[in-house]
Design an enzyme around this catalytic site. Structure first.
Site, PDB file in Angstrom:
ATOM      1  N   CYS A  51      38.626  51.279  40.376  1.00  0.00           N
ATOM      2  CA  CYS A  51      40.032  50.948  40.649  1.00  0.00           C
ATOM      3  C   CYS A  51      40.577  51.698  41.854  1.00  0.00           C
ATOM      4  CB  CYS A  51      40.897  51.243  39.426  1.00  0.00           C
ATOM      5  SG  CYS A  51      40.907  52.984  38.986  1.00  0.00           S
TER       6      CYS A  51
ATOM      7  N   CYS B 241      40.261  54.717  32.173  1.00  0.00           N
ATOM      8  CA  CYS B 241      41.249  55.532  32.894  1.00  0.00           C
ATOM      9  C   CYS B 241      41.287  56.952  32.344  1.00  0.00           C
ATOM     10  CB  CYS B 241      42.637  54.923  32.776  1.00  0.00           C
ATOM     11  SG  CYS B 241      42.689  53.160  33.129  1.00  0.00           S
TER      12      CYS B 241
HETATM   13 FE1  FES Z   1      42.506  53.227  37.619  1.00  0.00          FE
HETATM   14 FE2  FES Z   1      43.629  53.311  35.292  1.00  0.00          FE
HETATM   15  S1  FES Z   1      43.305  51.563  36.473  1.00  0.00           S
HETATM   16  S2  FES Z   1      42.712  54.913  36.352  1.00  0.00           S
END
Ligand code: FES
Length: 149
Positions: free
Chosen positions: A34, A103
């Site tokens: 992400c 996460c």
């Molecule tokens: Fe990247 Fe949660 S989406 S840490």
């Protein structure tokens, strides 16, 4: 409701946010999937984490898990902080949606990276204590918590 009340509470009002000026251990980790980044600061005295703070460029789940993780290791010995798993943090928050569990790994990794940095600054090789923190290229987790192998 997708998120538990505790997650919402820590997201809206995160604890231990900011830079710790007199930190003697700093760790920064990122999630390759992400692109989120987490920085963790610890101040260690006599083997105890006297103070801790974090800063993140990350999602709400990353903020909530870091807030909870810092609460859980504050005032604790380094050995206890090293044993803190992302699973324990998620449990303390009354759960996270499955797609957001990754996460919570950021907080666990950032704590380990900060402790490794602390040992390095003391002239101690952190690898036997903290483990190999190099990231797995496939999943972005460190090798100890990597789910690919
Ligand atoms: Fe990247 Fe949660 S989406 S840490």
């Amino acid at each position: 409701m997708l998120y538990s009340a505790k997650v919402m509470e820590h997201f809206a009002n995160p604890h231990n946010v900011g830079e710790l000026k007199d930190a003697n251990g700093v760790g920064e980790v990122g999630n390759q999937k992400c692109g989120d980044i987490m920085k963790m600061y610890i101040k260690v005295e006599n083997g105890i984490i006297e103070d801790v703070s974090f800063m993140t460029f990350g999602c709400g789940a990353a903020i909530a898990t870091s807030s909870m993780a810092t609460d859980l290791i504050k005032g604790k010995p380094l050995e206890d902080a090293l044993k803190l798993t992302n699973k324990a943090v998620v449990e303390a928050l009354d759960g996270l949606p499955a797609v957001k569990v990754h996460c919570s790994v950021l907080a666990e990794q950032a704590i380990k990276a900060a402790i490794a940095d602390y040992y390095k600054r003391q002239g101690i090789d952190p690898t036997p204590i903290v483990g190999n923190l190099e990231e797995c290229e496939a999943c972005g987790h460190d090798h100890d918590s990597c789910s690919c192998n």
